[in-house]
Design a protein around this motif. Structure first.
Motif, PDB file in Angstrom:
ATOM      1  N   ARG A   1      32.364  13.572 -25.193  1.00  0.00           N
ATOM      2  CA  ARG A   1      33.488  12.825 -24.649  1.00  0.00           C
ATOM      3  C   ARG A   1      34.367  13.680 -23.734  1.00  0.00           C
ATOM      4  O   ARG A   1      35.593  13.668 -23.821  1.00  0.00           O
ATOM      5  CB  ARG A   1      34.341  12.217 -25.766  1.00  0.00           C
ATOM      6  N   PHE A   2      33.710  14.416 -22.839  1.00  0.00           N
ATOM      7  CA  PHE A   2      34.466  15.086 -21.787  1.00  0.00           C
ATOM      8  C   PHE A   2      35.004  14.041 -20.804  1.00  0.00           C
ATOM      9  O   PHE A   2      36.029  14.247 -20.175  1.00  0.00           O
ATOM     10  CB  PHE A   2      33.579  16.086 -21.053  1.00  0.00           C
ATOM     11  N   TYR A   3      34.259  12.964 -20.650  1.00  0.00           N
ATOM     12  CA  TYR A   3      34.686  11.799 -19.876  1.00  0.00           C
ATOM     13  C   TYR A   3      34.404  10.559 -20.716  1.00  0.00           C
ATOM     14  O   TYR A   3      33.583  10.599 -21.640  1.00  0.00           O
ATOM     15  CB  TYR A   3      33.918  11.685 -18.553  1.00  0.00           C
ATOM     16  N   ASP A   4      35.081   9.470 -20.387  1.00  0.00           N
ATOM     17  CA  ASP A   4      34.811   8.189 -21.039  1.00  0.00           C
ATOM     18  C   ASP A   4      33.943   7.322 -20.138  1.00  0.00           C
ATOM     19  O   ASP A   4      34.097   7.332 -18.906  1.00  0.00           O
ATOM     20  CB  ASP A   4      36.120   7.448 -21.352  1.00  0.00           C
ATOM     21  N   VAL A   5      33.056   6.568 -20.767  1.00  0.00           N
ATOM     22  CA  VAL A   5      32.164   5.694 -20.000  1.00  0.00           C
ATOM     23  C   VAL A   5      32.968   4.578 -19.337  1.00  0.00           C
ATOM     24  O   VAL A   5      34.054   4.203 -19.786  1.00  0.00           O
ATOM     25  CB  VAL A   5      31.078   5.082 -20.906  1.00  0.00           C
ATOM     26  N   GLU A   6      32.423   4.048 -18.248  1.00  0.00           N
ATOM     27  CA  GLU A   6      33.055   2.917 -17.574  1.00  0.00           C
ATOM     28  C   GLU A   6      32.621   1.610 -18.234  1.00  0.00           C
ATOM     29  O   GLU A   6      33.438   0.720 -18.486  1.00  0.00           O
ATOM     30  CB  GLU A   6      32.662   2.915 -16.092  1.00  0.00           C
ATOM     31  N   ASN A   7      31.337   1.515 -18.533  1.00  0.00           N
ATOM     32  CA  ASN A   7      30.775   0.360 -19.250  1.00  0.00           C
ATOM     33  C   ASN A   7      29.791   0.869 -20.286  1.00  0.00           C
ATOM     34  O   ASN A   7      29.250   1.966 -20.173  1.00  0.00           O
ATOM     35  CB  ASN A   7      30.064  -0.595 -18.279  1.00  0.00           C
ATOM     36  N   GLY A   8      29.531   0.041 -21.277  1.00  0.00           N
ATOM     37  CA  GLY A   8      28.578   0.397 -22.308  1.00  0.00           C
ATOM     38  C   GLY A   8      29.195   1.244 -23.406  1.00  0.00           C
ATOM     39  O   GLY A   8      30.415   1.400 -23.480  1.00  0.00           O
ATOM     40  N   ARG A   9      28.336   1.829 -24.252  1.00  0.00           N
ATOM     41  CA  ARG A   9      28.819   2.615 -25.386  1.00  0.00           C
ATOM     42  C   ARG A   9      27.935   3.833 -25.602  1.00  0.00           C
ATOM     43  O   ARG A   9      26.723   3.802 -25.365  1.00  0.00           O
ATOM     44  CB  ARG A   9      28.814   1.774 -26.664  1.00  0.00           C
ATOM     45  N   VAL A  10      28.587   4.921 -26.054  1.00  0.00           N
ATOM     46  CA  VAL A  10      27.873   6.109 -26.513  1.00  0.00           C
ATOM     47  C   VAL A  10      28.138   6.220 -28.003  1.00  0.00           C
ATOM     48  O   VAL A  10      29.293   6.338 -28.427  1.00  0.00           O
ATOM     49  CB  VAL A  10      28.348   7.378 -25.783  1.00  0.00           C
ATOM     50  N   LEU A  11      27.097   6.151 -28.802  1.00  0.00           N
ATOM     51  CA  LEU A  11      27.229   6.180 -30.262  1.00  0.00           C
ATOM     52  C   LEU A  11      26.751   7.519 -30.805  1.00  0.00           C
ATOM     53  O   LEU A  11      25.723   8.048 -30.380  1.00  0.00           O
ATOM     54  CB  LEU A  11      26.409   5.055 -30.893  1.00  0.00           C
ATOM     55  N   VAL A  12      27.513   8.067 -31.747  1.00  0.00           N
ATOM     56  CA  VAL A  12      27.109   9.257 -32.496  1.00  0.00           C
ATOM     57  C   VAL A  12      27.232   8.921 -33.966  1.00  0.00           C
ATOM     58  O   VAL A  12      28.304   8.495 -34.428  1.00  0.00           O
ATOM     59  CB  VAL A  12      27.993  10.478 -32.136  1.00  0.00           C
ATOM     60  N   ASP A  13      26.151   9.057 -34.683  1.00  0.00           N
ATOM     61  CA  ASP A  13      26.105   8.676 -36.105  1.00  0.00           C
ATOM     62  C   ASP A  13      26.494   7.211 -36.288  1.00  0.00           C
ATOM     63  O   ASP A  13      27.147   6.832 -37.275  1.00  0.00           O
ATOM     64  CB  ASP A  13      27.023   9.560 -36.945  1.00  0.00           C
ATOM     65  N   GLY A  14      26.138   6.375 -35.328  1.00  0.00           N
ATOM     66  CA  GLY A  14      26.385   4.944 -35.424  1.00  0.00           C
ATOM     67  C   GLY A  14      27.786   4.509 -35.068  1.00  0.00           C
ATOM     68  O   GLY A  14      28.133   3.336 -35.182  1.00  0.00           O
ATOM     69  N   VAL A  15      28.654   5.449 -34.603  1.00  0.00           N
ATOM     70  CA  VAL A  15      30.042   5.129 -34.263  1.00  0.00           C
ATOM     71  C   VAL A  15      30.278   5.431 -32.788  1.00  0.00           C
ATOM     72  O   VAL A  15      29.846   6.469 -32.279  1.00  0.00           O
ATOM     73  CB  VAL A  15      31.028   5.948 -35.125  1.00  0.00           C
ATOM     74  N   ASP A  16      30.962   4.529 -32.104  1.00  0.00           N
ATOM     75  CA  ASP A  16      31.340   4.746 -30.713  1.00  0.00           C
ATOM     76  C   ASP A  16      32.215   6.000 -30.642  1.00  0.00           C
ATOM     77  O   ASP A  16      33.164   6.146 -31.423  1.00  0.00           O
ATOM     78  CB  ASP A  16      32.117   3.532 -30.189  1.00  0.00           C
TER      79      ASP A  16
END
Length: 575
Positions: free
Chosen positions: A381-396
């Motif tokens: 999370r150096f940057y935040d996504v514009e659309n969609g999701r990045v999940l780590v261990d099932g959590v955004d």
């Protein structure tokens, strides 16, 4: 500027003590001319030697008391200003530490350094001046006017003319100087930027024989700052003579008209001497205030720049109600992710979806500018996504605290970054409480043990700023060891093997397979040989996934991957 003075709250009692001492010192200074007047009128004129001695003794005692108050007040004001500067620098530093990369990009590193050092220094200096002058100046000015009026109210009309003239002169100079002070701080920024680029890039500068070009850049920035400084000092050079001229004319006028009044018996000689002394005190109080008006514009320019940093809120912060992991440890998933940099017209990444699971190696490959490094920078999370999701261990990742998220990650950046200290210190940067054995094992896995042991002091050998006393490959291996000692759930290698020879690269990857165990490994690489054994290879082209699969699968299904392979391997190696 007043906003920044709220950080003076811890020094409240020192401020009160300083004001009280300066008040006592000012009272002593105001009382001395009255005693001197009495010595002349009652002692010298009436030839009363005893009165002269007794009153003179009181003058010495009061002067000594005023001096003691002044010395203590100066000491306390210095403590307050220096402590305030320390606290303000700390406040700016800790606030900047919360910035995302987007805020760093918008302000600039050189400017942030100037604001944390030079601008805070300006605030510290003006605070010292305010404590020493701005408190005593009004007391001396108002008190002097009252005492002068009591001595001879007729002559005060001279002050009614000279003081407004002095005030207008101060206002004129301050109004002219303010723009220059703002420009000066910006030119200090520019000079820092040019100097920093030259020092950091000295090898490139010399390799391309661009010393003369960089010298011209520095000279240009230096002369711009010098030119602004000369303009300011020319303006300030006019200031003191103008003040002294007004002051001397005032004293001449007072002496002239006082002499006439003494001649007709309406004023005593002692009163005239006291009145002149009070005129000097009044004028000097204005002079002290004028110094503040000269310094305040520059401090105001610095305060605005500091407030800009402190008012700048990070693009994102930790959620109010963070979620805990609910899935498999080390599990990473991208779901239709898109991202663009601030101000960019086109997205760097579009429609990215994939999964990286524990115990697997996921490699990312593609041409220059395809978005490889950008993609993996979204995971910590150096940057935040514009659309969609990045999940780590099932959590955004946006629903986790940044500390919790980054504790799960061992990140090796594209450009190896080392810090001043020892080799052990740099490895221990990844895990503060790492044992000597853990540091040694991490170095061995990263293929760094041999060159560290060859250094004169082994793990205690000093590392220069930025690792300038190491080769590119050695720096990369220390960076990798720093991530390995952490034993995270997720390893991210951002083209971290580019400076290694093929033999060291192969040994390192073999050692990593044993070390990473059940962790999730993501590797960004340019070399096909680095990714050929990966469980999953993601091929990026223009920010989109052009193919995904194993090496063999992609050779038959992805034209982009075949082109990359063909450019690096011979037909026999491909077969």
């Amino acid at each position: 500027m007043l906003k920044l003075f709220r950080y003076l709250k811890p020094y409240s009692w020192l401020l009160v003590a300083t004001v009280a001492l300066l008040f006592l010192q000012s009272l002593s200074d105001l009382y001395l001319p009255t005693l001197m007047s009495d010595i002349v009128d009652k002692g010298i004129v009436q030839k009363d030697t005893g009165y002269i001695w007794s009153t003179g003794g009181w003058m010495l005692l009061i002067a000594f008391g005023g001096t003691i108050c002044s010395v203590i007040a100066m000491y306390l004001s210095s403590r307050i200003a220096i402590g305030y500067g320390r606290d303000l620098r700390g406040k700016v530093f800790h606030h900047v530490g919360k910035f995302t990369l987007r805020e760093f990009d918008s302000v600039g590193t050189a400017s942030l350094i100037t604001r944390t050092t030079n601008d805070v220094q300006q605030m510290q200096q003006v605070l010292i001046m305010m404590l020493r002058m701005m408190i005593s100046a009004p007391i001396m000015g108002i008190g002097g006017l009252i005492m002068a009026y009591n001595r001879d109210h007729v002559l005060t009309w001279i002050l009614a003319i000279s003081l407004p003239v002095m005030g207008l002169t101060i206002w004129f100079i301050a109004s002219k100087g303010m723009p220059y002070f703002k420009i000066m701080q910006k030119r200090i920024d520019k000079l820092n930027l040019v100097l920093r680029e030259f020092l950091v890039g000295i090898r490139v500068v010399r390799a391309f024989n661009r010393d003369e070009h960089e010298t011209e850049r520095f000279t240009s920035a230096n002369w711009e700052l010098t030119d602004t400084g000369i303009r300011v000092n020319k303006l300030m050079a006019f200031f003191m003579p103008a003040m002294m001229l007004i002051m001397q004319f005032t004293v001449i006028a007072v002496t002239w008209f006082a002499a006439k009044r003494i001649d007709i018996g309406e004023m005593l000689v002692g009163d005239m001497m006291a009145f002149v002394q009070y005129v000097f005190q009044i004028m000097f109080s204005f002079l002290m205030a004028s110094f503040m008006f000269v310094m305040i514009p520059r401090a105001q320019a610095s305060a605005v720049r500091i407030n800009e940093v402190l008012a700048m809120e990070p693009e994102f912060d930790d959620p109010a109600s963070p979620k805990t992991a609910k899935g498999q440890k080390g599990y990473v998933e991208f779901t239709d992710v898109s991202f663009r940099y601030p101000g960019a017209e086109q997205a760097v990444l579009s429609g990215i979806s994939f999964k990286a699971e524990p115990g697997e190696v996921t490699a990312i490959i593609g041409g220059t500018g395809s978005g490889k490094s950008t993609l993996i920078q979204l995971i910590p999370r150096f940057y935040d996504v514009e659309n969609g999701r990045v999940l780590v261990d099932g959590v955004d990742v946006r629903e986790m605290t940044q500390e919790t998220l980054r504790q799960k990650i061992g990140f090796v950046p594209q450009k190896a970054v080392l810090f001043t200290g020892t080799a052990a210190d740099n490895i221990r940067f990844g895990k503060e409480d790492a044992t000597d054995e853990e540091i040694r094992n991490a170095a061995a896995t990263a293929q760094a043990l041999d060159f560290i042991q060859e250094m004169e002091q082994g793990f205690d050998s000093p590392i220069s700023q930025g690792g300038s006393n190491l080769s590119g490959g050695q720096k990369q291996r220390l960076s990798i060891a720093r991530a390995l000692v952490r034993k995270p759930e997720i390893y991210i290698f951002d083209d971290s093997f580019s400076a290694l020879d093929y033999k060291t690269d192969a040994r390192l990857r073999a050692a990593l397979r044993n070390e990473t165990g059940e962790a999730t490994v993501l590797i960004v690489a340019q070399r096909v040989s680095t990714v050929v054994d990966a469980d999953r290879i993601i091929v990026l082209e223009d920010g989109r996934i052009a193919g995904m699969g194993t090496h063999k699968e992609l050779l038959t299904t992805c034209g982009v991957y075949r082109e990359i392979v063909a450019s690096q391997l011979s037909e026999e190696e491909i077969a």
